[in-house]
Design a protein around this motif. Structure first.
Motif, PDB file in Angstrom:
ATOM      1  N   MET A   1      29.164   5.218   1.108  1.00  0.00           N
ATOM      2  CA  MET A   1      30.382   5.704   1.752  1.00  0.00           C
ATOM      3  C   MET A   1      30.515   5.185   3.178  1.00  0.00           C
ATOM      4  O   MET A   1      31.632   4.927   3.642  1.00  0.00           O
ATOM      5  CB  MET A   1      30.416   7.228   1.726  1.00  0.00           C
ATOM      6  N   ILE A   2      29.378   5.069   3.863  1.00  0.00           N
ATOM      7  CA  ILE A   2      29.445   4.539   5.228  1.00  0.00           C
ATOM      8  C   ILE A   2      29.974   3.109   5.217  1.00  0.00           C
ATOM      9  O   ILE A   2      30.815   2.731   6.054  1.00  0.00           O
ATOM     10  CB  ILE A   2      28.057   4.621   5.896  1.00  0.00           C
ATOM     11  N   GLY A  15      30.117  14.311   2.436  1.00  0.00           N
ATOM     12  CA  GLY A  15      28.768  13.989   1.997  1.00  0.00           C
ATOM     13  C   GLY A  15      27.731  14.865   2.665  1.00  0.00           C
ATOM     14  O   GLY A  15      28.049  15.763   3.462  1.00  0.00           O
ATOM     15  N   LEU A  16      26.459  14.582   2.348  1.00  0.00           N
ATOM     16  CA  LEU A  16      25.358  15.369   2.890  1.00  0.00           C
ATOM     17  C   LEU A  16      25.250  15.197   4.401  1.00  0.00           C
ATOM     18  O   LEU A  16      25.343  14.087   4.928  1.00  0.00           O
ATOM     19  CB  LEU A  16      24.043  14.959   2.233  1.00  0.00           C
ATOM     20  N   THR A  17      25.032  16.288   5.078  1.00  0.00           N
ATOM     21  CA  THR A  17      24.986  16.329   6.539  1.00  0.00           C
ATOM     22  C   THR A  17      24.017  15.307   7.117  1.00  0.00           C
ATOM     23  O   THR A  17      24.357  14.549   8.035  1.00  0.00           O
ATOM     24  CB  THR A  17      24.583  17.746   6.985  1.00  0.00           C
ATOM     25  N   GLU A  18      22.783  15.279   6.577  1.00  0.00           N
ATOM     26  CA  GLU A  18      21.755  14.422   7.165  1.00  0.00           C
ATOM     27  C   GLU A  18      22.094  12.945   7.036  1.00  0.00           C
ATOM     28  O   GLU A  18      21.728  12.136   7.899  1.00  0.00           O
ATOM     29  CB  GLU A  18      20.383  14.717   6.543  1.00  0.00           C
ATOM     30  N   LEU A  38      32.237  12.935  12.851  1.00  0.00           N
ATOM     31  CA  LEU A  38      32.190  14.202  12.126  1.00  0.00           C
ATOM     32  C   LEU A  38      33.416  15.028  12.496  1.00  0.00           C
ATOM     33  O   LEU A  38      33.678  15.268  13.679  1.00  0.00           O
ATOM     34  CB  LEU A  38      30.917  14.969  12.496  1.00  0.00           C
ATOM     35  N   VAL A  39      34.165  15.466  11.472  1.00  0.00           N
ATOM     36  CA  VAL A  39      35.415  16.180  11.758  1.00  0.00           C
ATOM     37  C   VAL A  39      35.518  17.520  11.054  1.00  0.00           C
ATOM     38  O   VAL A  39      36.427  18.306  11.351  1.00  0.00           O
ATOM     39  CB  VAL A  39      36.652  15.324  11.388  1.00  0.00           C
ATOM     40  N   GLY A  40      34.632  17.802  10.101  1.00  0.00           N
ATOM     41  CA  GLY A  40      34.789  19.056   9.374  1.00  0.00           C
ATOM     42  C   GLY A  40      33.516  19.523   8.697  1.00  0.00           C
ATOM     43  O   GLY A  40      32.574  18.754   8.469  1.00  0.00           O
ATOM     44  N   THR A  41      33.498  20.820   8.392  1.00  0.00           N
ATOM     45  CA  THR A  41      32.387  21.467   7.690  1.00  0.00           C
ATOM     46  C   THR A  41      32.884  21.870   6.316  1.00  0.00           C
ATOM     47  O   THR A  41      33.831  22.655   6.204  1.00  0.00           O
ATOM     48  CB  THR A  41      31.910  22.709   8.464  1.00  0.00           C
ATOM     49  N   SER A 161      25.051  22.194   4.304  1.00  0.00           N
ATOM     50  CA  SER A 161      24.673  21.007   3.531  1.00  0.00           C
ATOM     51  C   SER A 161      25.707  19.888   3.473  1.00  0.00           C
ATOM     52  O   SER A 161      25.324  18.722   3.337  1.00  0.00           O
ATOM     53  CB  SER A 161      24.307  21.429   2.104  1.00  0.00           C
ATOM     54  N   TRP A 162      26.991  20.193   3.552  1.00  0.00           N
ATOM     55  CA  TRP A 162      28.013  19.150   3.375  1.00  0.00           C
ATOM     56  C   TRP A 162      28.995  19.160   4.535  1.00  0.00           C
ATOM     57  O   TRP A 162      29.491  20.225   4.934  1.00  0.00           O
ATOM     58  CB  TRP A 162      28.779  19.365   2.063  1.00  0.00           C
TER      59      TRP A 162
END
Length: 262
Positions: A1-2, A15-18, A38-41, A161-162
């Motif tokens: 995805m990156i 996707g996964l936070t880490e 990063l824009v959202g949880t 987690s996401w």
């Protein structure tokens, strides 16, 4: 995805936070602009990682004996890799020498074995080329149920987690705000139609209906997905530094496009 964000094939990813934080930290270390912020949880709850070994392995009896063992991972820097360091940190193994006589003297709590796929990880713990691996609990469960692997423990991520990211160029764009609001609507629909969700999960994904219902008890989606807490990003960075995925002096605020309080 990156890579897709870099090539503008996609504008937004979940996707996964880490994974997201690792990508942002590496961009900083290389002194280049990251392709996203990063824009959202998306999911507020942590992810449960099951710890697995071979179905008939008599030499692997529990988590306490894993220091210095061969840990299968999908790849260096992946969630399955990072969570090994979360496990080691919880057991105070990061500052102690390994106790297993067969372990290597490398400055890691385990002998790391990259294996790329979930299938190869399952094979490896059965043929002895790895002693254990870590993977999401419910994805692993069917293989416990059919006797292919054996569960010896679990550990949760120390963070939600996401998360949601967007290409840096569209942060502040009204189209991004519209997408985040539609995700909120989707979460509300999901919460109000749990049985429909169970039917979808049990027919389209690799879960039984019973497991889908159990999974629903463990997951909490954000009621408002907009924004990211700096404290969550900092906690993730701290663990990634311990795992050697990131170096020191990573700037947390530079990773965040939309900030939440806390």
């Amino acid at each position: 995805m990156i890579t897709s964000l870099q090539t503008h094939s996609i504008d937004i990813g979940i996707g996964l936070t880490e994974g997201w934080v690792a990508g942002l930290g590496k961009a900083q270390a290389e002194r280049r602009d990251a392709p996203y912020k990063l824009v959202g949880t998306y999911v507020e709850t942590p992810l449960c990682w099951a710890i697995s070994t071979g179905a008939d392995r008599k030499d692997v009896t529990g988590v306490d004996g894993l220091q210095g063992a061969k840990m299968g991972v999908s790849r260096i820097g992946s969630g399955s890799y990072v969570m090994g360091f979360v496990l080691a940190d919880a057991h105070n193994w990061l500052s102690q020498p390994p106790t297993s006589p067969s372990s290597s003297p490398a400055p890691t709590p385990f002998n790391i074995i990259p294996l790329q796929t979930f299938a190869r990880l399952r094979d490896a713990v059965n043929d002895g080329s790895a002693d254990f691996f870590m993977w999401e609990h419910f994805t692993s469960k069917r293989y416990y149920d059919n006797g292919a692997i054996r569960r010896i423990g679990e550990i949760y991520t120390p963070w939600p987690s996401w998360h949601i990211v967007a290409r840096a160029e569209i942060v502040g764009d009204e189209r991004l705000e519209e997408v985040l609001e539609k995700l909120n609507l989707g979460v509300r629909y999901f919460e109000e139609h749990k049985e429909e969700a169970v039917r979808y999960i049990s027919t389209e994904l690799d879960y039984s209906a019973e497991d889908a219902r159990e999974w629903l008890k463990t997951v909490k989606f954000a009621q408002d997905v907009r924004g990211v807490r700096a404290s969550v990003v900092q906690e993730t960075v701290t663990v990634l530094e311990k795992a050697g995925v990131l170096g020191p002096e990573v700037g947390v605020m530079g990773m965040i496009g939309i900030r939440r309080k806390g």
